[in-house]
Every structure is written in C-alpha cells, then in structure tokens.
Design a protein around this motif. Structure first.
Motif: not given
Length: 313
Positions: A141-143, A182-189, A214-221
C-alpha cells in the motif's frame, strides 16, 4: 489526550522505572540475535548450495562493467534459479521483519499497560505468516501511494526536460510531494501493529482498515508528538559527526592513518551511539504506545467510533 510533554514524561518513567530499559533492551537483543541467526543461516545455505541471488547478479554486473564487458546470466536455468532464490529470500526477510516488528510493538504496549514479562517480544514466532501478510500489505500500500504521487511529477519532469531550471524546480516539487505523501502514508498506517498486538486474531486487512479509521483527524497530532522528540534526536548529531570524521580519515589515509587511540575513540563512540540510539528508539516507541492508548480512551469517551466497534465485536 495527554499533552506531548506528558506522553514523553510517562514514556521516560517507563523506560527507567523497575529496570525497564534493561528488560526492553534485553528482549530486543535476544530477538535480534535469533533473527540474525536465521538470516545468516539462510545466506550460508545459499552459498553452500551455490544458489545465485539478485545481489550476486548485481555484483557480477558491476564487476563486468568495471572491466568494460557485458554480463548476461547463462541459459542453463541460472536466471530462473536466481529469480526464485531472490523471491524466497525476500519472503524470508518480510517474514522476519514482521516477527520482529510485531514483537517489539507488542512488548511496548504491554509495558505501557503495566505488564513486565519479556515473552511478549516473541509472540510473532507463533503467528509468522500473519505478521508476514501484515508487513507485506503495508509495504504494498505504501508503494502504491508513492507510485501514485510519483506519476504526475514524472510527467511534468519529462515535459520540462529541455529546460534545466524547470527540471530543477520540478525535481524539488517532486521531492516535496513525495515527502508529504510518505508522511501521510506513514501516519495513516501508524496503528497497524498496535491493533495487531491488541487483537492477534485480526487479519492484515482488518488491522490496516482499523488503523486508517483510527488515524482520521489524528495524523497532525501524531506528527507533532514525534516532532517534540527533536531534542533527543539532536543528541545523535555528535555521533554522526564522529562517524563522518572517521570515514573521511579512512578514505584519505587508510587504516595506517589511525593510531591506537583513534581506534579506541572510534570504538567507544560507536558503542555509545548504538546505546544512545536504542534508548531513544525505545523512548519513541513507548510514546507511540501511550499515544495509541490515549486515542482509544478519548475516542471511547467521545463516542465509540468504527475502530472501537470492531474491537468490541
């Protein structure tokens, strides 16, 4: 949700209270030795059986290129053996990565919840294929997302190929876009392995879907929490500088340029760097486990979301 400094403070207390760092580092060391032993045994078996791998093919290509020759695999089945061996090697690597990641994350989560045993680090050996599919699923998924981000940037780069300044600008934009994706993907998973530790019976798809939810709305935090560790990672700079100095000295003067005291200093710095990196690594991972625990508590108190519904089911 606790403030960043409160999460870091709790992680630091867990690291040093009751010999926490000894327990964590000891379990991690044993796990690493076992996995390294498996990898070394596999590499030795390949050599004994004279099975070529992709690394061997690349090394042969480089050697042939340095001699001004071309290299092609023989047609006696060596190419198929090489591809098969490389696929098997990749499978084993993903298998071991899944076992180690699952064990380390599980150990951190148990520590945060007050459990002190080190057996949690070795649970991956009881479900190796489950951890393999989870590791493989996250990597695929990351790739995919990285390729998706790269395609438009590559097209723009091809269009601006005739203009050097435009190529540089597009290249910089491409790097920024890739880093953001990449940052978005890392924190998505981010919570994939924590959910697996909480629910060993879950499959890869369910863990990944649960993390995304779970990470919806929590990534920036979560990003802000990781960035708050900057002072700890800043401590790695002197070790990196010492490493660059040793590498530069070796390149210019070779081993003859090192006195006995230089070898002693390099050895002490190397050991200190490893110890420091391990301490910071466990400190960061404990913070991730605390963040996950706080997420569950806050989401539950604020209304049960999809991830909690799945956990209760």
């Amino acid at each position: 949700m606790k403030a960043n400094r409160e999460i870091r403070a709790e992680a630091w207390r867990l690291l040093w209270r009751g010999g926490g760092i000894v327990r964590l580092a000891g379990a991690g060391l044993v796990l690493g030795i076992v996995l390294f032993g498996v990898t070394a045994a596999l590499a030795y078996a390949f050599r004994v059986l004279d099975i070529p791998t992709l690394q061997d093919f690349m090394a042969a290509q480089q050697q042939a290129a340095s001699q001004g020759l071309g290299y092609t695999a023989s047609s006696d089945g060596a190419l198929m053996r090489m591809v098969g061996a490389s696929l098997f090697q990749s499978f084993i690597q993903y298998l071991l990565m899944g076992i180690s990641t699952y064990g380390v994350v599980n150990l951190c989560l148990k520590t945060v919840r007050g459990e002190r045993g080190i057996g949690a680090a070795f649970v991956g050996f009881g479900a190796p294929f489950s951890t393999f599919w989870l590791m493989f699923g996250v990597q695929i998924r990351t790739a995919f997302w990285m390729m998706l981000a790269l395609m438009p940037a590559s097209m723009l780069l091809a269009v601006g190929n005739d203009n050097a300044l435009a190529s540089v600008g597009i290249g910089l934009v491409m790097i920024v876009v890739l880093l953001l994706v990449l940052t978005w993907v890392i924190y998505r998973y981010r919570n994939v392995w924590l959910l697996k530790a909480d629910h060993p019976e879950w499959g890869a798809g369910r863990c990944i879907a649960g993390s995304v939810e779970m990470m919806k709305g929590w990534k920036m935090r979560a990003v802000r929490l990781d960035c708050s560790y900057w002072l700890s990672f800043l401590g790695l700079v002197p070790f990196a500088a010492a490493g660059f100095w040793a590498a530069a000295k070796y390149r210019l003067e070779g081993l003859d340029g090192f006195a006995a005291s230089d070898f002693l200093i390099v050895g002490l710095v190397g050991v200190s760097a490893i110890v420091y990196f391990l301490v910071v690594g466990w400190y960061l991972m404990l913070g991730h486990a605390i963040f996950y625990r706080e997420q569950l508590l806050e989401r539950t108190s604020g209304g049960v979301g999809e991830a909690e519904k799945q956990q209760e089911a």
